[in-house]
Scaffold this motif. Structure first.
Motif, PDB file in Angstrom:
ATOM      1  N   ALA A   1      24.990  21.070   6.351  1.00 35.07           N
ATOM      2  CA  ALA A   1      25.317  21.396   4.958  1.00 35.07           C
ATOM      3  C   ALA A   1      24.490  20.546   3.995  1.00 35.07           C
ATOM      4  O   ALA A   1      24.012  21.032   2.970  1.00 35.07           O
TER       5      ALA A   1
ATOM      6  N   THR B   1      22.311  23.550   2.631  1.00 38.82           N
ATOM      7  CA  THR B   1      23.017  24.117   1.484  1.00 38.82           C
ATOM      8  C   THR B   1      22.898  23.234   0.238  1.00 38.82           C
ATOM      9  O   THR B   1      22.717  23.745  -0.862  1.00 38.82           O
ATOM     10  N   VAL B   2      23.011  21.935   0.388  1.00 44.28           N
ATOM     11  CA  VAL B   2      23.001  21.060  -0.790  1.00 44.28           C
ATOM     12  C   VAL B   2      21.581  20.644  -1.171  1.00 44.28           C
ATOM     13  O   VAL B   2      21.229  20.620  -2.350  1.00 44.28           O
TER      14      VAL B   2
ATOM     15  N   LEU C   1      18.788  22.197  -0.683  1.00 40.39           N
ATOM     16  CA  LEU C   1      17.905  23.294  -1.102  1.00 40.39           C
ATOM     17  C   LEU C   1      17.702  23.355  -2.616  1.00 40.39           C
ATOM     18  O   LEU C   1      16.561  23.285  -3.088  1.00 40.39           O
TER      19      LEU C   1
ATOM     20  N   ARG D   1      22.028  25.710 -10.590  1.00 35.76           N
ATOM     21  CA  ARG D   1      22.237  25.946  -9.144  1.00 35.76           C
ATOM     22  C   ARG D   1      22.675  24.656  -8.454  1.00 35.76           C
ATOM     23  O   ARG D   1      23.507  24.668  -7.555  1.00 35.76           O
TER      24      ARG D   1
ATOM     25  N   ARG E   1      26.562  23.712  -6.567  1.00 34.90           N
ATOM     26  CA  ARG E   1      26.794  23.063  -5.264  1.00 34.90           C
ATOM     27  C   ARG E   1      27.585  21.770  -5.427  1.00 34.90           C
ATOM     28  O   ARG E   1      28.463  21.461  -4.614  1.00 34.90           O
TER      29      ARG E   1
ATOM     30  N   GLN F   1      31.253  22.421  -5.892  1.00 35.73           N
ATOM     31  CA  GLN F   1      31.920  22.783  -4.638  1.00 35.73           C
ATOM     32  C   GLN F   1      32.093  21.564  -3.734  1.00 35.73           C
ATOM     33  O   GLN F   1      33.125  21.386  -3.090  1.00 35.73           O
ATOM     34  N   LEU F   2      31.068  20.725  -3.709  1.00 32.05           N
ATOM     35  CA  LEU F   2      31.138  19.528  -2.864  1.00 32.05           C
ATOM     36  C   LEU F   2      32.205  18.567  -3.379  1.00 32.05           C
ATOM     37  O   LEU F   2      32.991  18.014  -2.596  1.00 32.05           O
TER      38      LEU F   2
ATOM     39  N   ARG G   1      35.664  19.691  -2.441  1.00 30.80           N
ATOM     40  CA  ARG G   1      36.012  19.402  -1.057  1.00 30.80           C
ATOM     41  C   ARG G   1      36.262  17.910  -0.828  1.00 30.80           C
ATOM     42  O   ARG G   1      37.186  17.522  -0.127  1.00 30.80           O
TER      43      ARG G   1
ATOM     44  N   LEU H   1      37.435  29.279   0.991  1.00 34.03           N
ATOM     45  CA  LEU H   1      36.866  27.968   0.644  1.00 34.03           C
ATOM     46  C   LEU H   1      37.419  26.867   1.550  1.00 34.03           C
ATOM     47  O   LEU H   1      36.761  25.844   1.769  1.00 34.03           O
TER      48      LEU H   1
ATOM     49  N   PRO I   1      33.524  25.303   2.126  1.00 34.37           N
ATOM     50  CA  PRO I   1      33.667  24.886   0.722  1.00 34.37           C
ATOM     51  C   PRO I   1      32.586  25.467  -0.186  1.00 34.37           C
ATOM     52  O   PRO I   1      32.741  25.437  -1.406  1.00 34.37           O
ATOM     53  N   PHE I   2      31.502  25.999   0.395  1.00 32.80           N
ATOM     54  CA  PHE I   2      30.434  26.568  -0.420  1.00 32.80           C
ATOM     55  C   PHE I   2      30.571  28.088  -0.564  1.00 32.80           C
ATOM     56  O   PHE I   2      29.701  28.744  -1.144  1.00 32.80           O
TER      57      PHE I   2
ATOM     58  N   GLN J   1      30.503  30.666   1.568  1.00 34.69           N
ATOM     59  CA  GLN J   1      29.514  31.513   2.240  1.00 34.69           C
ATOM     60  C   GLN J   1      30.042  31.977   3.594  1.00 34.69           C
ATOM     61  O   GLN J   1      31.007  31.445   4.127  1.00 34.69           O
TER      62      GLN J   1
ATOM     63  N   PHE K   1      31.542  25.594   9.621  1.00 34.72           N
ATOM     64  CA  PHE K   1      30.682  26.462   8.829  1.00 34.72           C
ATOM     65  C   PHE K   1      29.251  25.980   9.050  1.00 34.72           C
ATOM     66  O   PHE K   1      29.013  25.149   9.915  1.00 34.72           O
ATOM     67  N   GLU K   2      28.293  26.518   8.319  1.00 33.06           N
ATOM     68  CA  GLU K   2      26.866  26.256   8.504  1.00 33.06           C
ATOM     69  C   GLU K   2      26.367  26.872   9.816  1.00 33.06           C
ATOM     70  O   GLU K   2      26.693  26.412  10.915  1.00 33.06           O
TER      71      GLU K   2
ATOM     72  N   LEU L   1      12.888  26.961   3.882  1.00 32.21           N
ATOM     73  CA  LEU L   1      12.903  26.545   2.475  1.00 32.21           C
ATOM     74  C   LEU L   1      11.972  27.389   1.597  1.00 32.21           C
ATOM     75  O   LEU L   1      12.431  27.988   0.622  1.00 32.21           O
TER      76      LEU L   1
END
Lengths: 215, 215
Positions: A103, A107-108, A110, A138, A142, A145-146, A149, B51, B55-56, B58, B70-71, B110
């Motif tokens: 993650a 996800t973070v 990126l 963007r 993230r 959301q982080l 959590r 969530l 938590p993101f 997805q 997740f991930e 990426l």
């Protein structure tokens, strides 16, 4: 067996600890493992000897006997799997710590790397000013959301793990942008990471190279 | 113990197999594991129940007894560690396979995701035409390096592994752009992945959902 990693001869950040070797140094310090560092120049990173270690011409790499690895995430995972200090003992908790590693790096990080692109690689482009707020939003999405959590926890899932190590490292990239200040709980989370003695040793080791007078 | 993953109720790609549940389905098929799928709508992905799993907000997520992950990378790694078919037996070769997993999801994906941003999230922006070739060149740079490492091998490091599973999945995203055609050895590599029976079962399973008439 001696562990040897590679790092920039001269980090582009001038020693702020944002180059990825700091992440691997931190993991090695948490595990209490001694290591050697081979410095590589930007030119050498694109030459055959280094490309044999990392086909994408980046640092860090990791050598231990006849094992050669690249990708920070894979190196940290390799260390965490083999030495105490970075993964919980419980198998399910360990799988969740690995989830946080991915993650952090996918996800973070990126949108955070997109921010770097806006400012550096495309810093001279006419769309910079218009794109910057889009990419910042963007990142904020993230971080929201982080933060939701993390709640009021010290770490993402129980005790400190390799997942936190990578998440803190990724978030540290945001400090110069001011975005981290918008999320006090994440700012405090990052500060908890930075306060760890292992992080401080890792940071000092990279600074000693990057703050030294040019050769 | 029953394995349950989540997938889009309706994938934005209409069934081309580019949603990330296909990657997890593929890993489960390589390992010969049965699984159940819970479909989630775009709205439900942002609600508390989902969530709590991711938590993101997805897909995919992975549930097995009291373990929730997740991930995609972490889920594929979890499967690969516990079942034959995705990792080599040798410990060093396994560490290298994990390196390719991270390389696929971080280093190679990426710029490919940046390409998606140019075309979709920022497809209506005035800078689209000027940015597109810049981002395409970043993708090409990575593909050049990847093709150099792959050489004339079938897979990235010996036999097929979870590293190839993720790398092929990431490269598949490029097919509509035409960029993959510029690199015949990578195009053939992707085709080898697609030809695997486990991939075909995974692809068919997601297509059956996404090609069905709207409910």
């Amino acid at each position: 067996m001696t562990i040897t990693i590679t790092a920039f001869e001269r980090s582009p950040d001038g020693g702020k600890g944002l180059a990825r070797d700091t992440r691997v140094r931190w993991a090695l310090e948490e595990a209490g493992l001694p290591y050697e560092v081979r410095l590589v120049s930007f030119r050498a990173m694109k030459e055959a000897a280094h490309l044999a270690l990392n086909p994408f011409g980046q640092i860090p790499t990791y050598e231990e006997g006849d094992l050669a690895l690249f990708e920070t995430g894979a190196i940290v995972l390799h260390i965490a799997e083999r030495h105490p200090g970075l993964f919980p003992a419980d198998a399910n908790a360990r799988a969740r710590a690995i989830t946080w590693m991915f993650a952090a790096l996918n996800t973070v990080e990126l949108p955070i790397l997109e921010l770097v692109t806006v400012k550096l690689a495309e810093g001279d482009k006419p769309w910079k000013a218009a794109r910057l707020p889009l990419v910042e939003d963007r990142v904020r999405a993230r971080l929201n959301q982080l933060a939701a959590r993390l709640g009021d926890g010290d770490w993402l899932d129980g005790g400190f793990s390799a997942g936190d190590l990578l998440m803190v490292s990724v978030l540290l990239r945001l400090r110069p942008s001011g975005l981290l200040n918008e999320f006090p709980s994440l700012d405090a989370y990052v500060a908890r990471g930075e306060a760890r003695p292992a992080y401080q040793r890792a940071f000092a080791a990279q600074l000693a190279i990057n703050a030294a007078p040019s050769p």
